[in-house]
Design an enzyme around this catalytic site. Structure first.
Site, short mmCIF file in Angstrom:
data_model
loop_
_atom_site.label_atom_id
_atom_site.label_comp_id
_atom_site.label_asym_id
_atom_site.label_seq_id
_atom_site.Cartn_x
_atom_site.Cartn_y
_atom_site.Cartn_z
N GLU A 178 25.84 -6.98 -11.72
CA GLU A 178 26.27 -6.91 -13.13
C GLU A 178 25.12 -7.25 -14.08
OE1 GLU A 178 29.68 -9.40 -11.93
OE2 GLU A 178 30.86 -8.06 -13.19
N GLU B 87 33.44 -8.94 -5.02
CA GLU B 87 34.36 -10.00 -5.48
C GLU B 87 35.73 -9.91 -4.82
OE1 GLU B 87 32.40 -8.18 -7.44
OE2 GLU B 87 31.49 -9.44 -8.99
N ALA C 185 27.46 -14.36 -9.06
CA ALA C 185 27.73 -15.58 -9.79
C ALA C 185 27.83 -16.69 -8.75
CB ALA C 185 29.04 -15.45 -10.56
N GLY D 127 27.81 -10.69 -9.65
CA GLY D 127 27.12 -10.95 -10.91
C GLY D 127 25.67 -10.49 -10.89
N1 CAA Z 1 27.08 -18.33 -4.87
C1 CAA Z 1 26.68 -19.50 -4.37
N2 CAA Z 1 25.88 -19.62 -3.29
C2 CAA Z 1 25.51 -18.48 -2.69
C3 CAA Z 1 25.90 -17.22 -3.15
C4 CAA Z 1 26.72 -17.17 -4.31
N3 CAA Z 1 27.10 -16.00 -4.84
N4 CAA Z 1 25.38 -16.28 -2.33
C5 CAA Z 1 24.68 -16.94 -1.39
N5 CAA Z 1 24.76 -18.28 -1.60
C6 CAA Z 1 24.16 -19.36 -0.81
C7 CAA Z 1 24.89 -19.54 0.51
O1 CAA Z 1 26.05 -20.32 0.32
C8 CAA Z 1 23.82 -20.21 1.33
O2 CAA Z 1 23.77 -21.58 0.97
P1 CAA Z 1 23.70 -22.73 2.11
O3 CAA Z 1 22.37 -22.49 2.76
O4 CAA Z 1 23.78 -23.99 1.31
O5 CAA Z 1 24.85 -22.49 3.01
C9 CAA Z 1 22.54 -19.57 0.84
O6 CAA Z 1 22.84 -19.00 -0.44
C10 CAA Z 1 22.06 -18.43 1.75
O7 CAA Z 1 23.13 -17.53 1.92
P2 CAA Z 1 23.63 -17.02 3.36
O8 CAA Z 1 23.40 -18.06 4.39
O9 CAA Z 1 25.03 -16.53 3.19
O10 CAA Z 1 22.60 -15.81 3.58
P3 CAA Z 1 22.84 -14.51 4.49
O11 CAA Z 1 21.50 -13.85 4.58
O12 CAA Z 1 23.53 -14.83 5.74
O13 CAA Z 1 23.84 -13.57 3.62
C11 CAA Z 1 24.67 -12.54 1.61
C12 CAA Z 1 23.43 -13.04 2.38
C13 CAA Z 1 25.29 -11.34 2.34
C14 CAA Z 1 24.19 -12.10 0.24
C15 CAA Z 1 25.71 -13.68 1.51
O14 CAA Z 1 25.05 -14.84 1.04
C16 CAA Z 1 26.86 -13.39 0.59
O15 CAA Z 1 27.77 -12.64 0.95
N6 CAA Z 1 26.86 -14.00 -0.63
C17 CAA Z 1 27.95 -13.91 -1.57
C18 CAA Z 1 27.98 -12.54 -2.23
C19 CAA Z 1 29.16 -12.49 -3.20
O16 CAA Z 1 30.31 -12.60 -2.84
N7 CAA Z 1 28.85 -12.30 -4.50
C20 CAA Z 1 29.83 -12.24 -5.55
C21 CAA Z 1 30.03 -13.61 -6.15
S1 CAA Z 1 31.39 -13.70 -7.28
C22 CAA Z 1 30.81 -12.99 -8.67
O17 CAA Z 1 29.67 -12.63 -8.78
C23 CAA Z 1 31.83 -12.88 -9.78
C24 CAA Z 1 31.40 -12.01 -10.92
O18 CAA Z 1 31.96 -10.99 -11.20
C25 CAA Z 1 30.32 -12.36 -11.77
#
Ligand code: CAA
Length: 256
Positions: free
Chosen positions: A110, A130, A64, A107
């Site tokens: 999910e 999360e 998400a 998400g």
């Molecule tokens: N939401 C918003 N933006 C996101 C995102 C997310 N879930 N995941 C990645 N992005 C964005 C980053 O902020 C980044 O944006 P900027 O270039 O503007 O900084 C861009 O996508 C590229 O991401 P990274 O630079 O982090 O890429 P990476 O290759 O270094 O890492 C990754 C990849 C390991 C997937 C890392 O992006 C990450 O950990 N993302 C978040 C994963 C996460 O926590 N997901 C759960 C979200 S909460 C949820 O989903 C709740 C639910 O139950 C529904």
């Protein structure tokens, strides 16, 4: 084509590609709204028999949209019942296949699990990270993951945020098959075309009864299966399907 999705028709298969590459396909409210619109149109279109949802090579969806949620408080989330819109996605009556390459996190994992089955590229990585954000899954992940892979793996993944690679996901029963990344979309479309070529009422009935296994006890579920099986004997396509078998030819479906 919408702002966040690329939508293509491949004969009777609708191929939807999540298209927010700069955010690794993070699922915000706009993606949800557009996906619901596309899914409703697909469900209502008699010419379409199966849908595939995919992402990019790097990410099916990285979760998400954290940036959308960051500033929200309990009152905002609770009063708007944030994420409740995804329930409508799961009420789609025709089949949807998730074709997952790269990250399917939070998400993203999910959404893949809301689909009817998951085909994974050998690059796929599944996780519910999360907890690292001091929250929990919110789109059904704790429940669907526990159903799919059992308590031990689901609990470990939710408590540690550890990712599961494609091979482990296949062993655990989260995905139906793993294919080389370069072949993922074509394989998913091919599989979807196989489903789309089946009699439409039988497709809906099979989807409905397998899903019932997650909500019903065994006795009730078997009864439900039998009644739906009986009901199909009231269709033209059942007559045609069995006649075609006996006459050694392909069936021609009317959807009635
Ligand atoms: N939401 C918003 N933006 C996101 C995102 C997310 N879930 N995941 C990645 N992005 C964005 C980053 O902020 C980044 O944006 P900027 O270039 O503007 O900084 C861009 O996508 C590229 O991401 P990274 O630079 O982090 O890429 P990476 O290759 O270094 O890492 C990754 C990849 C390991 C997937 C890392 O992006 C990450 O950990 N993302 C978040 C994963 C996460 O926590 N997901 C759960 C979200 S909460 C949820 O989903 C709740 C639910 O139950 C529904």
């Amino acid at each position: 084509m919408t702002e966040t999705l690329i939508v293509e028709r491949r004969d009777a298969v609708t191929l939807v590609t999540l298209n927010r590459p700069k955010a690794l396909n993070a699922l915000n409210s706009q993606v949800l709204a557009e996906l619901l619109e596309v899914t409703r149109a697909y469900d209502a279109d008699a010419g379409q028999g199966c849908m595939v949802i995919t992402g990019s090579e790097k990410a099916f969806a990285a979760g998400a949209d954290i940036k959308e949620m960051q500033a929200q408080g309990f009152a905002d989330m609770y009063s708007h019942d944030f994420f409740a819109g995804w329930d409508a996605f799961t009420r789609t009556r025709k089949p949807i296949i998730a074709a997952v390459a790269g990250y399917a996190l939070g998400g993203g994992c999910e959404l893949a699990m809301m689909c009817d089955f998951i085909l994974a590229a050998d690059t796929a990585k599944f996780g519910q990270p999360e907890i690292k954000l001091a929250v929990t899954p919110g789109m059904g992940g704790s429940q669907r993951l526990a159903h799919a892979v059992g308590k031990a793996k689901a609990m470990e993944m939710c408590l540690t945020g550890r990712m599961m690679d494609a091979a482990e996901a296949e062993r655990a029963g989260l995905v139906s098959r793993v294919v080389p990344a370069g072949e993922l979309v074509e394989e998913a479309v091919k599989t979807a075309a196989t489903v789309a070529a089946m009699a439409p009422l039988a497709v809906k009935a099979n989807k409905e009864m397998v899903n019932a296994a997650f909500d019903m006890g065994l006795t009730q579920g078997v009864q439900f299966e039998r009644r739906l099986f009986h009901a199909l004997f009231g269709t033209e396509d059942q007559n045609e399907g069995m006649a075609a078998f006996v006459e050694k030819r392909a069936g021609k479906w009317t959807g009635r």
